[in-house]
Every structure is written in structure tokens, then in C-alpha cells.
Enzyme design. Structure first.
Site, PDB file in Angstrom:
ATOM      1  N   GLY A  22     -35.480 -39.820  36.781  1.00 41.90           N
ATOM      2  CA  GLY A  22     -36.473 -38.982  36.381  1.00 41.90           C
ATOM      3  C   GLY A  22     -37.922 -39.042  36.654  1.00 41.90           C
ATOM      4  N   SER A 135     -28.251 -35.713  44.105  1.00 39.33           N
ATOM      5  CA  SER A 135     -27.711 -36.926  44.765  1.00 39.33           C
ATOM      6  C   SER A 135     -28.577 -37.536  45.666  1.00 39.33           C
ATOM      7  CB  SER A 135     -26.334 -36.512  45.641  1.00 39.33           C
ATOM      8  OG  SER A 135     -25.722 -37.746  46.069  1.00 39.33           O
ATOM      9  N   LYS A 190     -20.968 -31.423  42.669  1.00 42.29           N
ATOM     10  CA  LYS A 190     -21.481 -32.604  42.363  1.00 42.29           C
ATOM     11  C   LYS A 190     -20.470 -33.885  42.136  1.00 42.29           C
ATOM     12  CE  LYS A 190     -24.115 -36.241  42.605  1.00 42.29           C
ATOM     13  NZ  LYS A 190     -24.079 -37.275  41.600  1.00 42.29           N
ATOM     14  N   HIS A 193     -18.330 -34.283  45.182  1.00 41.37           N
ATOM     15  CA  HIS A 193     -19.121 -35.229  45.834  1.00 41.37           C
ATOM     16  C   HIS A 193     -19.077 -36.854  45.618  1.00 41.37           C
ATOM     17  CE1 HIS A 193     -22.801 -37.744  46.335  1.00 41.37           C
ATOM     18  NE2 HIS A 193     -23.136 -37.177  47.503  1.00 41.37           N
ATOM     19  N   ASN A 194     -18.981 -36.742  44.369  1.00 42.29           N
ATOM     20  CA  ASN A 194     -18.827 -38.107  43.931  1.00 42.29           C
ATOM     21  C   ASN A 194     -17.457 -38.525  43.962  1.00 42.29           C
ATOM     22  OD1 ASN A 194     -21.470 -37.951  42.900  1.00 42.29           O
ATOM     23  ND2 ASN A 194     -21.130 -39.045  41.274  1.00 42.29           N
ATOM     24  N   GLU A 197     -17.527 -39.684  47.389  1.00 47.71           N
ATOM     25  CA  GLU A 197     -18.261 -40.959  47.462  1.00 47.71           C
ATOM     26  C   GLU A 197     -17.408 -42.165  47.166  1.00 47.71           C
ATOM     27  OE1 GLU A 197     -22.263 -40.832  44.985  1.00 47.71           O
ATOM     28  OE2 GLU A 197     -21.363 -42.644  44.185  1.00 47.71           O
ATOM     29  N   ARG A 449      16.467 -30.584  40.318  1.00 49.93           N
ATOM     30  CA  ARG A 449      16.211 -29.646  39.135  1.00 49.93           C
ATOM     31  C   ARG A 449      17.279 -28.577  38.554  1.00 49.93           C
ATOM     32  NH1 ARG A 449      12.189 -26.317  40.051  1.00 49.93           N
ATOM     33  NH2 ARG A 449      11.312 -26.176  38.186  1.00 49.93           N
TER      34      ARG A 449
END
Ligand code: 6PG
Length: 474
Positions: A22, A135, A190, A193-194, A197, A449
């Protein structure tokens, strides 16, 4: 009304939460010419932050209470929330509710779970609300993050001048800040993205492991290898910092710092959210899932030590691969991982009726964020040709894969033979081999199955078979 001149002498923007991210974001905003009011729950943090802001302090208005913060901002207000994801965000939204009007806008810039952002958007808050993935760590927040916003287009348009000014710029000058879609779309992107990452980091760690335990290389040689790879196709922030951390020295013992770091990875949970969501979407992202799994296994140090004591140490120093094979493996693994990640985003777009713009997402990731890399520019290009086509089918990446897959195969085979775990690279290869096999093996699954569950099956001639017959069917 312009955010840098509200006509009232008051800032148009406020920020709540002067922790590392922040504080850095507030300084970035002030530096780009936007006056900003700030508030932190602990008043001394606000005072210290202002005192240490240097020449930027004149554009920063410190406030002592939440009501003071709101009063210090010219309406219609924009307030960025940078508090820990989860209940702290709900608490802050509740505290702001009686203080703000319907034209004020709150932007949650933390790593929120996108389901929470959806819920908050739908909850009928008495002000406008954007969920925004940011990010790039502290350095990014201070000098240029990548920004993924979700919410109404008009709210994005209102904030775009500020967010594009503070965002990282790609090599062509485009700001890495964009509107991803409605509601939780920004936080969803995001999260993916992580996940990527985690996967990028895991695959790098796997090549490091082969160099260390399979080729007997020291940290310095490994660092030089990463530095060399960073000059080529793999040019990226994560490969660059992998070179830096490999070359760093231990200030206490003098040896390589990497060698004395405990091998248990932490995590705040965003990678796990991606894996969970992929399961909900039935979107295969095995490289990311393997990376999440590997972090979890890494944390079990005592069990791993017991395993080694029982079975012996598998690592040898005579693995038959070269650093060039490892570079190729990382190139292939990266393409496969991103192909999965973008396909998951595409699946989410369909599931949630979000018009997610895949090339725009690749463009936003080109700079500022943790996964920034040269390859993302090419991915943006390939996705722009046909966003619905899996990246492994794009001619540009098919050429790369044809060149790099032999290296990936050698590395994964060597790892399996010598007992050196390569979960992410192996998962990528297995997925690729399924994706390039027209006649797979699920006919066996369908037969099983039907045998025990009478599910019926479809024949290759197109006829629907209601059941068996099976030799031992009773
Ligand atoms: C970023 C990062 C960041 C994330 C950390 C920690 O894009 O700047 O993704 O948002 O919080 O990397 O993540 P883990 O603690 O889960 O590794």
C-alpha cells in the site's frame, strides 16, 4: 473530473493500508502527479509514512481516522484498499459504507479470492466497487506494477488515467493495466497469474535440482547458467532473479546463500485457488497443480527425511543431460504451462459469461508482474491470431515445441531414472503427449464405466451402445 486536479484543492484519491504494498502504491501514485490522502489503522504508521515520503510528501495528505480520510478526498471519491485479503476487506467495506455516497468508488487492490469479489459486487454495496489484481511485489507497486481490474467498464474508465500512469509499460510503451471484465474477473486473472507464477518457479527449481543433484554443479555455475538462459528465449524476471539468488553469498558462512536456505516453500494460497478453480472448471492445468503439490510436499521436511532414511538418497551425479537440454526443457515446460493457463482463462470466460480478452491479458503480463517475460509478447501475438486455439497449436509455438521437446523428454526421462523429482515438467510432458494423441486410452475407461455402472458408450461408428455385452457380465 481529473484525479490530479479536482478543483477543490483536495485529492481525488485515497488509500487505506500503508503496509509494504500500500505504501509503495501510494508513493507511485503521488510520484505520477496525483495527490492522494492516506490512512492506516495504526496512526503512527501513517505519520511515519508521510514523514519519510521526501519530496512526495507535499502530494500526500495523512489522515488520522477513516472519517478524516473520506473528508479529505473530493467527491466523487476513489479509495484504494490495500489490506490483507479476506475478512479485513469485508470489515473495511462495512466501515466505509456509512461514510461514502453512491458515486464514490472503492478499489480492492489486494489478492482477493475472485469469488469474494463476485460476492461483494453482488452484495449491493452503497458505493461503486472494483476488484483489482496488482502484481510485481513491492518494487512493482512502487515503480510500475501490472494491473488487472474487474468491475463495471465505466468504473474502470474513471480510474484508467491513474492506473495506466502508475502501471509498468511494455517495451512498445503500452501500459500494463487493463480492464479484464466484470465483477471478479480482475482477481480471477490475477489468481491464474499466480498459478503460473508457482509453475514457472517450480520448473526453474526442477532444472536447478538436476544441475545440483544430477550434474554436480555448484550454485555459482548454476547461476551463470540461468544468467545465460536469460539472454535467450527464456528472458524473464523469474529466470533473472534465479541467477541472482544462485550467485548470492552467505554473509555468515561466506558460501553460496542458496545452499543454506531451508527447502520448504511457503504460500499464501493463490496458487491453490487456481488449482481448485481449474477443477471446478474441468480445465486441465497439471503443471500448475504439480507446482502447488510440490510446495505442499516441500513443507513436509520430517517425512521427507524419514523417506530418505528408509529408501536411501536417490540423487546421483551422473545424469545424462546437458544444461542445453535443461534450457530446452524449461522452454517447452513454459509453453505448455501457459497454454494450460490461457485455456483455463478461456474456460472461465465461457463458464462465467465474461468476455475475457486473452491477447489483452498476455499483453498486461508483459511487464511489471512477476511472470513478465519476453515470451508473453509472442503469446499475445499468437492469441490475437486466434484466441480460441490452444497455444500449442499456434505455428510459432509449435516450432518452438518441436525444437525443445526432445530436451524435455531427455530431462524428464533422466529424472525418472535417477529418482530426481520433476513433477511440473513431467506433468507438462504427459499433458502434451495426451494432447497430441488422436486415439487415446479413455475407451478403456468408458468400457469399465459401462461394465460396472451401465453407463453405455459411444462406438467409433457413431452408434450409441446402451450396454456391453461383456464376457463376464452377470
Ligand atoms: C505478485 C505476487 C504476489 C504474491 C506473492 C506471494 O504478483 O506480485 O503474485 O501477489 O502475493 O508472490 O505468493 P505466495 O506467498 O503464495 O508464494
Amino acid at each position: 473530473m481529473a484525479m490530479n486536479d479536482t478543483g477543490s484543492g483536495k485529492p481525488g484519491i485515497g488509500l487505506i493500508g500503508l503496509g509494504t504494498m500500500g505504501g509503495a502504491l501510494a508513493l507511485n501514485i503521488a510520484e505520477k502527479g496525483f495527490p492522494i490522502a492516506v490512512w492506516n489503522r495504526t496512526a503512527s504508521v501513517t505519520t511515519e509514512f508521510h514523514a519519510e515520503a521526501g519530496p512526495l510528501a507535499e502530494r500526500i495528505v495523512p489522515t488520522a481516522t477513516l472519517a478524516d480520510l473520506v473528508a479529505a478526498i473530493a467527491p466523487p471519491r476513489a479509495i484504494i484498499l490495500m489490506v490483507p485479503a479476506g475478512p479485513a476487506v469485508d470489515d473495511q467495506l462495512a466501515a466505509l459504507s456509512p461514510l461514502l455516497g453512491p458515486d464514490d468508488l472503492v478499489i480492492d487492490a489486494g489478492n482477493a479470492n475472485f469469488h469474494d469479489t463476485n460476492r461483494r459486487q453482488a452484495a449491493g454495496l452503497p458505493f461503486r466497487f472494483l476488484g483489482m489484481g496488482v502484481s510485481g511485489g513491492e518494487e512493482g507497486a512502487r515503480h510500475g506494477p501490472a494491473i488487472m481490474a474487474g468491475g463495471e467498464a465505466a468504473d474502470w474508465a474513471r480510474m484508467a488515467p491513474v492506473l495506466q500512469a502508475i502501471a509498468a509499460k511494455a517495451e512498445d510503451g503500452t501500459p500494463c493495466a487493463d480492464h479484464m471484465g466484470p465483477a471478479g474477473a480482475g482477481h480471477f486473472v490475477k489468481a491464474v497469474h499466480n498459478g503460473i507464477e508457482y509453475a514457472d518457479m517450480q520448473m526453474i527449481a526442477e532444472t536447478y535440482g538436476i544441475m545440483r543433484d544430477g550434474l554436480g554443479m555448484g550454485a555459482t555455475g548454476i547461476g551463470q547458467c540461468f544468467a545465460r538462459w536469460n539472454e535467450g528465449v527464456l528472458r524473464s524476471y523469474l529466470v533473472e532473479i534465479s541467477a541472482a539468488v544462485s550467485l548470492a553469498r552467505d554473509p555468515v558462512g561466506g558460501g553460496p546463500l542458496l545452499d543454506i536456505i531451508v527447502d520448504a516453500a511457503g504460500q499464501k494460497g493463490t496458487g491453490r485457488w487456481t488449482a481448485i478453480e481449474a477443477q471446478n472448471l474441468a480445465a486441465p492445468i497439471p503443471v500448475i497443480e504439480a507446482a502447488v503439490m510440490a510446495r505442499n510436499v516441500s513443507a513436509r521436511r520430517a517425512e521427507r527425511a524419514a523417506g530418505e532414511a528408509l529408501y536411501g538418497r536417490a540423487a546421483g551425479k551422473a545424469v545424462d543431460v546437458t544444461p542445453d537440454d535443461l534450457e530446452a526443457a524449461l522452454i517447452a515446460g513454459k509453453i505448455l504451462c501457459y497454454a494450460q493457463g490461457f485455456a483455463m482463462i478461456s474456460a472461465a470466460g465461457k463458464e462465467f459469461s465474461w468476455a475475457l480478452d486473452l491477447p489483452a491479458i498476455a499483453r498486461v503480463w508483459r511487464a511489471g508482474c512477476i511472470i513478465r517475460s519476453a515470451m508473453l509478447n509472442d503469446m499475445a501475438g499468437a492469441l490475437a491470431e486466434d484466441p480460441a486455439r490452444n497455444l500449442i497449436l499456434a505455428p510459432f509455438f509449435a516450432d518452438h515445441l518441436r525444437r525443445s521437446l526432445p530436451g524435455l523428454r531427455r530431462v524428464v526421462s533422466a529424472g525418472a531414472l535417477h529418482g530426481l523429482a520433476l513433477p511440473a515438467l513431467a506433468a507438462g510432458l504427459a499433458w502434451f503427449d495426451m494432447m497430441r494423441t488422436a486415439r487415446g486410452t479413455a475407451n478403456m475407461i468408458q468400457a469399465q464405466r459401462d461394465f460396472f455402472g451401465l453407463h453405455g458408450f459411444e462406438r467409433l461408428d457413431g452408434v450409441k451402445a446402451p450396454h456391453g455385452p461383456w464376457a463376464n457380465d452377470t
